[in-house]
Design a protein around this motif. Structure first.
Motif, PDB file in Angstrom:
ATOM      1  N   ASN A   2     -22.781  17.345  27.437  1.00 40.93           N
ATOM      2  CA  ASN A   2     -23.646  17.842  28.513  1.00 40.93           C
ATOM      3  C   ASN A   2     -23.740  19.367  28.550  1.00 40.93           C
ATOM      4  OD1 ASN A   2     -25.506  17.078  30.415  1.00 40.93           O
ATOM      5  ND2 ASN A   2     -24.011  16.292  31.898  1.00 40.93           N
ATOM      6  N   LEU A   3     -23.701  19.990  27.376  1.00 39.83           N
ATOM      7  CA  LEU A   3     -23.916  21.432  27.271  1.00 39.83           C
ATOM      8  C   LEU A   3     -25.371  21.667  26.878  1.00 39.83           C
ATOM      9  CD1 LEU A   3     -22.957  24.400  27.120  1.00 39.83           C
ATOM     10  CD2 LEU A   3     -22.291  23.949  24.729  1.00 39.83           C
ATOM     11  N   SER A  55     -12.708  22.341  32.890  1.00 41.47           N
ATOM     12  CA  SER A  55     -12.565  22.013  34.311  1.00 41.47           C
ATOM     13  C   SER A  55     -13.493  20.891  34.747  1.00 41.47           C
ATOM     14  CB  SER A  55     -12.823  23.251  35.167  1.00 41.47           C
ATOM     15  OG  SER A  55     -14.161  23.703  35.001  1.00 41.47           O
ATOM     16  N   ALA A  56     -14.620  20.744  34.061  1.00 46.72           N
ATOM     17  CA  ALA A  56     -15.591  19.694  34.431  1.00 46.72           C
ATOM     18  C   ALA A  56     -16.256  19.169  33.153  1.00 46.72           C
ATOM     19  CB  ALA A  56     -16.627  20.246  35.396  1.00 46.72           C
ATOM     20  N   PRO A  57     -15.560  18.326  32.383  1.00 49.30           N
ATOM     21  CA  PRO A  57     -16.048  17.903  31.063  1.00 49.30           C
ATOM     22  C   PRO A  57     -17.393  17.194  31.075  1.00 49.30           C
ATOM     23  CG  PRO A  57     -13.726  17.312  31.370  1.00 49.30           C
ATOM     24  CD  PRO A  57     -14.241  17.753  32.703  1.00 49.30           C
ATOM     25  N   GLU A  58     -17.678  16.448  32.141  1.00 50.73           N
ATOM     26  CA  GLU A  58     -18.901  15.645  32.161  1.00 50.73           C
ATOM     27  C   GLU A  58     -20.051  16.314  32.913  1.00 50.73           C
ATOM     28  OE1 GLU A  58     -18.075  11.722  33.527  1.00 50.73           O
ATOM     29  OE2 GLU A  58     -16.525  11.328  32.016  1.00 50.73           O
ATOM     30  N   ALA A  59     -19.772  17.396  33.612  1.00 52.99           N
ATOM     31  CA  ALA A  59     -20.824  18.063  34.382  1.00 52.99           C
ATOM     32  C   ALA A  59     -21.728  18.869  33.451  1.00 52.99           C
ATOM     33  CB  ALA A  59     -20.208  18.979  35.436  1.00 52.99           C
ATOM     34  N   PRO A  60     -23.014  19.003  33.802  1.00 56.93           N
ATOM     35  CA  PRO A  60     -23.889  19.851  32.988  1.00 56.93           C
ATOM     36  C   PRO A  60     -23.438  21.311  33.032  1.00 56.93           C
ATOM     37  CG  PRO A  60     -25.150  18.505  34.560  1.00 56.93           C
ATOM     38  CD  PRO A  60     -23.718  18.406  34.954  1.00 56.93           C
ATOM     39  N   LEU A  61     -23.552  21.988  31.908  1.00 58.86           N
ATOM     40  CA  LEU A  61     -23.365  23.442  31.848  1.00 58.86           C
ATOM     41  C   LEU A  61     -24.602  24.011  31.175  1.00 58.86           C
ATOM     42  CD1 LEU A  61     -21.716  26.050  32.181  1.00 58.86           C
ATOM     43  CD2 LEU A  61     -20.691  25.584  29.930  1.00 58.86           C
ATOM     44  N   LEU A  62     -25.277  24.926  31.851  1.00 58.61           N
ATOM     45  CA  LEU A  62     -26.516  25.500  31.352  1.00 58.61           C
ATOM     46  C   LEU A  62     -26.247  26.888  30.786  1.00 58.61           C
ATOM     47  CD1 LEU A  62     -28.724  24.559  34.446  1.00 58.61           C
ATOM     48  CD2 LEU A  62     -28.306  23.189  32.404  1.00 58.61           C
ATOM     49  N   GLU A  90     -25.358  19.604  40.326  1.00 64.17           N
ATOM     50  CA  GLU A  90     -24.288  18.918  39.597  1.00 64.17           C
ATOM     51  C   GLU A  90     -23.657  19.794  38.518  1.00 64.17           C
ATOM     52  OE1 GLU A  90     -26.399  15.604  38.068  1.00 64.17           O
ATOM     53  OE2 GLU A  90     -26.726  14.681  40.036  1.00 64.17           O
ATOM     54  N   ALA A  91     -24.291  20.905  38.171  1.00 72.49           N
ATOM     55  CA  ALA A  91     -23.819  21.735  37.063  1.00 72.49           C
ATOM     56  C   ALA A  91     -22.513  22.450  37.406  1.00 72.49           C
ATOM     57  CB  ALA A  91     -24.881  22.768  36.686  1.00 72.49           C
TER      58      ALA A  91
END
Length: 256
Positions: free
Chosen positions: A60-61, A28-35, A190-191
């Motif tokens: 950005n994982l 759903s959000a390929p470029e957003a950070p995922l923590l 932004e995540a």
């Protein structure tokens, strides 16, 4: 922001749920950070291996333990994270306080091998439980430990001075500063989410850190849970989590 609490007695089901949620978030959000936060490097390595075996590679994982999450939040907010002091330095700090104090605790801690480490462990537990000097004074006074109250207050002042003069702190001090900085950290805003995997090491300061993060991004906790003594720690930990009463709950099952 939303908060989901997913529990299961089946570790394989929890791991599968984790991989599914990572894949969905990044789709759903390929470029957003995922923590993704886990309590130890061992578990983080297991997650990395599971991702590789599943053929998942994401931009950005961020796979982090609690200390690394706190440091990343502070850096994102434009603040230099304090370095976490090693135990010998913290023991020396406590020794200096004891040498300039009076009472039975001083005599005991300085006279018996191992007593100093035990006393430091008690003070560290109070800090990681998120108990400040004012709360400790009330609680310890009721327990008849006025001397320990004064020692705890002196130890906290010494740690504050260590931070000001040398940018050093203990883990609790680092996390406390990250909690304050969380609303100002762009990486959280932004995540596309924050997933916490596991219940181990979810002490109060770490639970408070997750709660602070959830003000800016969607939070999910995947944790072992079930009946029986094997899950006592997880049950008590999750029950004390600040958002437990308002979290949306689910149960992970294999193939879910």
């Amino acid at each position: 922001m939303s908060a989901d609490l997913i529990v299961s007695p089946d570790i394989a089901a929890l791991e599968a749920e984790l991989l599914t949620r990572i894949a969905q978030a990044k789709k759903s959000a390929p470029e957003a950070p995922l923590l993704v936060v886990a309590p130890s490097q061992t578990i983080l390595w297991r997650i990395r291996r599971a991702l590789l075996e599943a053929g998942q590679a994401h931009l950005n994982l961020h796979l982090l333990h609690h200390q690394a999450l706190a440091e990343k939040i502070l850096l994102s907010a434009g603040e230099e994270p304090p370095r976490v002091a090693r135990e010998p330095l913290l023991l020396a700090l406590l020794t200096g306080i004891l040498e300039n104090s009076k009472g039975l605790l001083r005599s005991y801690a300085l006279a018996f091998p191992g007593a100093l480490s035990g006393l430091h462990g008690t003070l560290n537990d109070l800090r990681e439980a998120g108990i400040d000097t004012k709360a400790a004074r009330r609680f310890l006074k009721e327990a008849g430990s006025a001397e320990l109250t004064g020692l705890y207050a002196a130890y906290e002042k010494a740690l504050d001075r260590l931070h000001r003069e040398r940018n050093l702190s203990d883990r609790a001090g680092l996390v406390a500063r990250a909690i304050e900085a969380a609303p100002r950290a762009p990486i959280l805003r932004e995540a596309c989410g924050l997933i916490h995997y596991g219940a181990y090491e979810l002490v109060r300061i770490h639970a408070d850190l997750l709660a602070a993060c959830s003000g800016s991004t969607a939070l999910t906790i995947l944790a072992p849970g079930g009946t029986g003594p094997a899950f006592d720690y997880s049950r008590s930990t999750l029950a004390a989590w600040p958002q437990a009463s308002t979290a949306k709950r689910g149960v992970a099952t294999q193939g879910s």
